[in-house]
Design an enzyme around this catalytic site. Structure first.
Site, PDB file in Angstrom:
ATOM      1  CE  LYS A 161      -2.182  -1.811   3.539  1.00  0.00           C
ATOM      2  NZ  LYS A 161      -1.778  -3.214   3.392  1.00  0.00           N
ATOM      3  NE  ARG A 241       7.079  -1.738  12.645  1.00  0.00           N
ATOM      4  CZ  ARG A 241       6.124  -0.861  12.352  1.00  0.00           C
ATOM      5  NH1 ARG A 241       6.443   0.278  11.747  1.00  0.00           N
ATOM      6  NH2 ARG A 241       4.863  -1.091  12.657  1.00  0.00           N
ATOM      7  CG  ASP A 265       9.065   8.231  10.728  1.00  0.00           C
ATOM      8  OD1 ASP A 265       9.130   9.275  11.408  1.00  0.00           O
ATOM      9  OD2 ASP A 265       8.094   7.455  10.762  1.00  0.00           O
ATOM     10  CD  GLU A 270      10.785   2.989  16.298  1.00  0.00           C
ATOM     11  OE1 GLU A 270      11.305   3.333  15.225  1.00  0.00           O
ATOM     12  OE2 GLU A 270       9.551   2.944  16.471  1.00  0.00           O
ATOM     13  CG  HIS A 302       7.452   5.180  14.415  1.00  0.00           C
ATOM     14  ND1 HIS A 302       7.889   3.913  14.663  1.00  0.00           N
ATOM     15  CD2 HIS A 302       6.419   5.048  13.540  1.00  0.00           C
ATOM     16  CE1 HIS A 302       7.166   3.044  13.986  1.00  0.00           C
ATOM     17  NE2 HIS A 302       6.256   3.714  13.289  1.00  0.00           N
ATOM     18  CG  PHE A 305       1.613   7.008  12.533  1.00  0.00           C
ATOM     19  CD1 PHE A 305       2.831   7.143  13.152  1.00  0.00           C
ATOM     20  CD2 PHE A 305       0.455   7.183  13.295  1.00  0.00           C
ATOM     21  CE1 PHE A 305       2.919   7.435  14.513  1.00  0.00           C
ATOM     22  CE2 PHE A 305       0.525   7.472  14.650  1.00  0.00           C
ATOM     23  CZ  PHE A 305       1.769   7.608  15.266  1.00  0.00           C
TER      24      PHE A 305
HETATM   25  P1  NAD Z   1       1.829  -3.832   2.890  1.00  0.00           P
HETATM   26  O1  NAD Z   1       1.612  -5.117   3.585  1.00  0.00           O
HETATM   27  O2  NAD Z   1       0.703  -3.219   2.120  1.00  0.00           O
HETATM   28  O3  NAD Z   1       3.074  -3.949   1.892  1.00  0.00           O
HETATM   29  C1  NAD Z   1       4.268  -4.605   2.223  1.00  0.00           C
HETATM   30  C2  NAD Z   1       4.858  -5.134   0.921  1.00  0.00           C
HETATM   31  O4  NAD Z   1       6.146  -5.656   1.225  1.00  0.00           O
HETATM   32  C3  NAD Z   1       4.026  -6.249   0.279  1.00  0.00           C
HETATM   33  O5  NAD Z   1       3.774  -5.941  -1.079  1.00  0.00           O
HETATM   34  C4  NAD Z   1       4.926  -7.474   0.415  1.00  0.00           C
HETATM   35  O6  NAD Z   1       4.797  -8.395  -0.674  1.00  0.00           O
HETATM   36  C5  NAD Z   1       6.305  -6.829   0.418  1.00  0.00           C
HETATM   37  N1  NAD Z   1       7.352  -7.665   0.970  1.00  0.00           N
HETATM   38  C6  NAD Z   1       7.269  -8.629   1.926  1.00  0.00           C
HETATM   39  N2  NAD Z   1       8.479  -9.165   2.129  1.00  0.00           N
HETATM   40  C7  NAD Z   1       9.334  -8.543   1.277  1.00  0.00           C
HETATM   41  C8  NAD Z   1      10.722  -8.658   1.008  1.00  0.00           C
HETATM   42  N3  NAD Z   1      11.475  -9.564   1.639  1.00  0.00           N
HETATM   43  N4  NAD Z   1      11.256  -7.847   0.079  1.00  0.00           N
HETATM   44  C9  NAD Z   1      10.500  -6.940  -0.589  1.00  0.00           C
HETATM   45  N5  NAD Z   1       9.175  -6.802  -0.386  1.00  0.00           N
HETATM   46  C10 NAD Z   1       8.602  -7.582   0.538  1.00  0.00           C
HETATM   47  O7  NAD Z   1       2.343  -2.824   4.005  1.00  0.00           O
HETATM   48  P2  NAD Z   1       2.275  -1.228   3.984  1.00  0.00           P
HETATM   49  O8  NAD Z   1       0.990  -0.767   4.565  1.00  0.00           O
HETATM   50  O9  NAD Z   1       2.699  -0.743   2.635  1.00  0.00           O
HETATM   51  O10 NAD Z   1       3.397  -0.882   5.068  1.00  0.00           O
HETATM   52  C11 NAD Z   1       4.775  -1.115   4.801  1.00  0.00           C
HETATM   53  C12 NAD Z   1       5.553  -0.994   6.097  1.00  0.00           C
HETATM   54  O11 NAD Z   1       5.475   0.373   6.553  1.00  0.00           O
HETATM   55  C13 NAD Z   1       4.926  -1.811   7.239  1.00  0.00           C
HETATM   56  O12 NAD Z   1       5.511  -3.072   7.288  1.00  0.00           O
HETATM   57  C14 NAD Z   1       5.235  -0.994   8.467  1.00  0.00           C
HETATM   58  O13 NAD Z   1       6.364  -1.583   9.084  1.00  0.00           O
HETATM   59  C15 NAD Z   1       5.608   0.383   7.939  1.00  0.00           C
HETATM   60  N6  NAD Z   1       4.780   1.482   8.479  1.00  0.00           N
HETATM   61  C16 NAD Z   1       5.415   2.536   9.057  1.00  0.00           C
HETATM   62  C17 NAD Z   1       4.675   3.607   9.523  1.00  0.00           C
HETATM   63  C18 NAD Z   1       5.352   4.819  10.135  1.00  0.00           C
HETATM   64  O14 NAD Z   1       4.684   5.648  10.764  1.00  0.00           O
HETATM   65  N7  NAD Z   1       6.644   4.997   9.972  1.00  0.00           N
HETATM   66  C19 NAD Z   1       3.283   3.595   9.413  1.00  0.00           C
HETATM   67  C20 NAD Z   1       2.673   2.487   8.809  1.00  0.00           C
HETATM   68  C21 NAD Z   1       3.425   1.434   8.331  1.00  0.00           C
END
Ligand code: NAD
Length: 336
Positions: A161, A241, A265, A270, A302, A305
């Site tokens: 996403k 992460r 971020d 953290e 962080h 979001f």
């Molecule tokens: P998502 O599940 O929609 O997308 C994750 C993608 O990573 C998927 O398409 C999956 O196939 C792919 N993936 C899995 N393993 C992989 C690998 N080894 N190599 C490459 N791609 C791989 O998740 P999202 O909603 O897009 O969120 C992504 C990340 O963002 C989350 O895992 C979360 O840790 C992080 N996040 C951070 C914040 C923030 O405030 N900093 C907020 C929300 C999410």
């Protein structure tokens, strides 16, 4: 959003005033009994939830086996993560103790994707330094030569996403966008994104942005070896992460000049720092503090979001997850 009616007692950990504001507003539609704790959920704090059927936890709460064992001794049946990631939950232990685990799979991917650009623009145009200089009456431009994003080669790791939105934003800058993910996104391919293997991506890209989850396979994805395959002066942005990056390796690469810009971020240690006001204390994390002294490093705590839209969606979805579990015994947003 349509809510089912329920009234579970919920221990909401790691809460701040801003969480309470959005949760109280959303709870008008669900009527749960919310008990807010500022504390992180840990073995030491699990007892606070003894009489709560549900525990609501956030990104830096640690739901390891010991914490879950203590929760299992009380009333808790449901663990409602109010975030997408659940890397701090021992899934095997959660299953052993019979907990149901739910999460908020998406609350605003736009919030995070836009923050990636905010970090990059701060690094490339030194906007944070200009702001400080101008406030002090210093209008010198020395040391602030910027870079344009236009035409750069960008690598996106993980095109779920958030990563998909980041890819589109970079296409808007007329960048060449490469991606790596096991699941290819056809829409992105139609937009001109090119999927490549990781080694190709490391070697081709000026800017690399991480958007895959933290898993055993992705821990320290960026390390001494992968950094050595990257372009000299590469820019790395991590909003996913912290432990996706071996921070000590990034530090070495910054000192050698291999890593030209580093925008994060999230940070692997953290949970000892972020979401707390430590401005009057001696921070013990030497590596982190050293990073804050580099002019080509930009760190946010962080907050990718952290928008009005996302906080509203987190509260709405978390409370309706709890209500759905209460009414049906399961949940659309179950982590299986
Ligand atoms: P998502 O599940 O929609 O997308 C994750 C993608 O990573 C998927 O398409 C999956 O196939 C792919 N993936 C899995 N393993 C992989 C690998 N080894 N190599 C490459 N791609 C791989 O998740 P999202 O909603 O897009 O969120 C992504 C990340 O963002 C989350 O895992 C979360 O840790 C992080 N996040 C951070 C914040 C923030 O405030 N900093 C907020 C929300 C999410």
């Amino acid at each position: 959003m349509k809510h089912l009616i329920a009234n579970m007692k919920v221990a909401v950990f790691s809460t701040r005033k801003y969480d309470q504001k959005y949760f109280d507003k959303a709870n008008a539609a669900t009527g749960h009994e919310l008990v807010y704790y500022e504390n992180l959920l840990r073995e030491e704090t699990a007892q606070l939830a003894t009489d709560c059927e549900c525990v609501c936890a956030f990104v830096n709460d640690k739901l390891n086996r010991n914490t879950l064992a203590l929760l299992a001794q009380g009333q808790t049946r449901l663990i409602a993560m109010r975030c997408a990631g659940y890397n701090n939950v021992d899934l095997e232990a959660a299953r052993d103790f019979g907990f149901t685990l739910v999460r908020v799979p998406a609350y605003s991917p736009h919030a995070v994707s836009e923050h990636v650009i905010a970090i990059l623009m701060a690094l490339y145009r030194t906007t944070h330094r200009s702001h400080n200089r101008v406030r002090e009456g210093n209008f010198s431009l020395e040391g602030m030569v910027g870079h344009e994003v236009f035409g750069k080669t960008v690598g996106i790791i993980g095109t779920g996403k958030i990563g998909a939105l980041v890819a589109k934003l970079f296409l808007g800058f007329s960048c060449k966008v490469y991606a790596f993910d096991m699941c290819k996104n056809d829409e992105l391919i139609n937009w001109g994104v090119q999927y490549e293997d990781l080694d190709t991506l490391w070697s081709m890209c000026d800017i690399i942005s991480l958007h895959c989850p933290l898993l055993p396979a992705t821990k320290h994805l960026v390390n001494d070896e992968t950094l050595s395959k990257m372009k000299q002066g590469v820019t790395i942005i991590n909003t996913s992460r912290g432990a996706l990056i071996d921070t000590a390796a990034a530090f070495r690469a910054l000192k050698s000049g291999k890593l030209g810009y580093f925008g994060i971020d999230v940070y692997e240690e953290e949970d000892n720092l972020f979401f707390e006001d430590l401005s009057s204390e001696i921070v013990q994390d030497d590596l982190f503090m050293r990073l804050t002294t580099f002019p080509n490093v930009f760190i946010t705590g962080h907050q990718a979001f952290f928008t009005d839209t996302a906080l509203g969606n987190i509260a709405d979805t978390t409370l309706s997850n709890i209500a759905e579990f209460e009414s049906t015994g399961t949940c659309t947003n179950l982590v299986s």
